[in-house]
Design an enzyme around this catalytic site. Structure first.
Site, PDB file in Angstrom:
ATOM      1  N   ILE A  68       0.849  -1.189   0.000  1.00 54.12           N
ATOM      2  CA  ILE A  68       0.000   0.000   0.000  1.00 54.12           C
ATOM      3  C   ILE A  68       0.890   1.246   0.000  1.00 54.12           C
ATOM      4  CG2 ILE A  68      -0.212   0.093   2.526  1.00 54.12           C
ATOM      5  CD1 ILE A  68      -3.186   0.912   2.114  1.00 54.12           C
ATOM      6  N   CYS A  69       0.395   2.330  -0.575  1.00 54.17           N
ATOM      7  CA  CYS A  69       1.107   3.607  -0.551  1.00 54.17           C
ATOM      8  C   CYS A  69       0.068   4.709  -0.344  1.00 54.17           C
ATOM      9  CB  CYS A  69       1.920   3.808  -1.827  1.00 54.17           C
ATOM     10  SG  CYS A  69       0.921   3.948  -3.324  1.00 54.17           S
ATOM     11  N   GLN A  70       0.291   5.869  -0.912  1.00 49.76           N
ATOM     12  CA  GLN A  70      -0.658   6.976  -0.756  1.00 49.76           C
ATOM     13  C   GLN A  70      -1.888   6.780  -1.644  1.00 49.76           C
ATOM     14  OE1 GLN A  70      -0.504   9.353   1.457  1.00 49.76           O
ATOM     15  NE2 GLN A  70      -2.187  10.621   0.768  1.00 49.76           N
ATOM     16  N   GLY A  72      -1.704   4.417  -4.714  1.00 52.14           N
ATOM     17  CA  GLY A  72      -1.621   3.212  -5.529  1.00 52.14           C
ATOM     18  C   GLY A  72      -0.478   3.205  -6.525  1.00 52.14           C
ATOM     19  N   THR A  97      -3.659   4.377   0.703  1.00 53.49           N
ATOM     20  CA  THR A  97      -4.126   4.834   2.012  1.00 53.49           C
ATOM     21  C   THR A  97      -5.296   5.806   1.885  1.00 53.49           C
ATOM     22  OG1 THR A  97      -1.888   4.537   2.881  1.00 53.49           O
ATOM     23  CG2 THR A  97      -3.368   5.909   4.177  1.00 53.49           C
TER      24      THR A  97
END
Length: 188
Positions: A68-70, A72, A97
């Site tokens: 996961i990141c900010q 995608g 996120t």
């Protein structure tokens, strides 16, 4: 190039309620500290490797690892990096996120920070403006700064790789001071 598998935040939350899953947040430590899914641990994109996957899955290649990141984008890049290194069971969380939080799923909040994407826009804008002003008022050759940044932005858009973001991610303000990586991986 193998296609990256994806999962929605809702599906991952349901899966997590049924069994323990490994979730890695690949944002900078400062971004992770600001807000992250409660089930995630932090291993920044520039540091993630196959050794982390083996560590999280007790060496099992059957167990999926969710990235996961900010939003995608970085998680897709991390998955591709891991797939190329031989880890085939990695899955990107769609929307990152932001989507996790928008669905009302549990997050931990900490100290506010400026996202890496905003830092890139600020730095690029500053360099273009400075190059243009210096080119108009000091020497026309300074316009080359603006041209260089413009070319870099085009390259970033075409290749989905941003050199400025890679440099900014290593800056001290994007790190969590006084915190060893192993200790901060789950700390907020």
């Amino acid at each position: 190039m193998a296609e990256v598998k994806t999962i929605t935040p809702e599906a991952l939350a349901r899966l997590h309620s049924q069994q323990d899953v490994a979730v890695i947040d690949v944002r900078t430590p400062a971004e992770f500290r600001e807000v992250h899914a409660t089930i995630a641990r932090n291993i920044p994109l520039d540091k993630i490797g196959t050794d982390h996957i083996g560590e999280l899955t007790n060496g099992s290649t059957d167990e999926p690892v969710y990235i996961i990141c900010q939003s995608g984008n970085r998680s897709s890049r991390a998955c591709q990096k891991l797939i190329e290194a031989g880890c085939l069971n990695v899955v990107s969380v769609e929307g990152g996120t932001k989507a996790w939080e928008a669905q009302g799923l549990p997050v931990e909040r900490g100290k506010k920070t400026i996202s890496l994407e905003r830092q890139v826009r600020i730095a690029a804008g500053f360099l273009v403006f400075t190059g243009a002003m210096l080119g108009m008022f000091v020497n026309p050759w300074f316009s080359g700064i603006s041209a260089f940044v413009g070319a870099g932005l085009m390259f970033a858009g075409i290749t989905d790789t941003c050199g400025m973001a890679m440099v900014l991610a290593k800056m001290p303000w994007n790190q969590v001071a006084g915190c060893e990586q192993k200790q901060c991986q789950k700390a907020a």
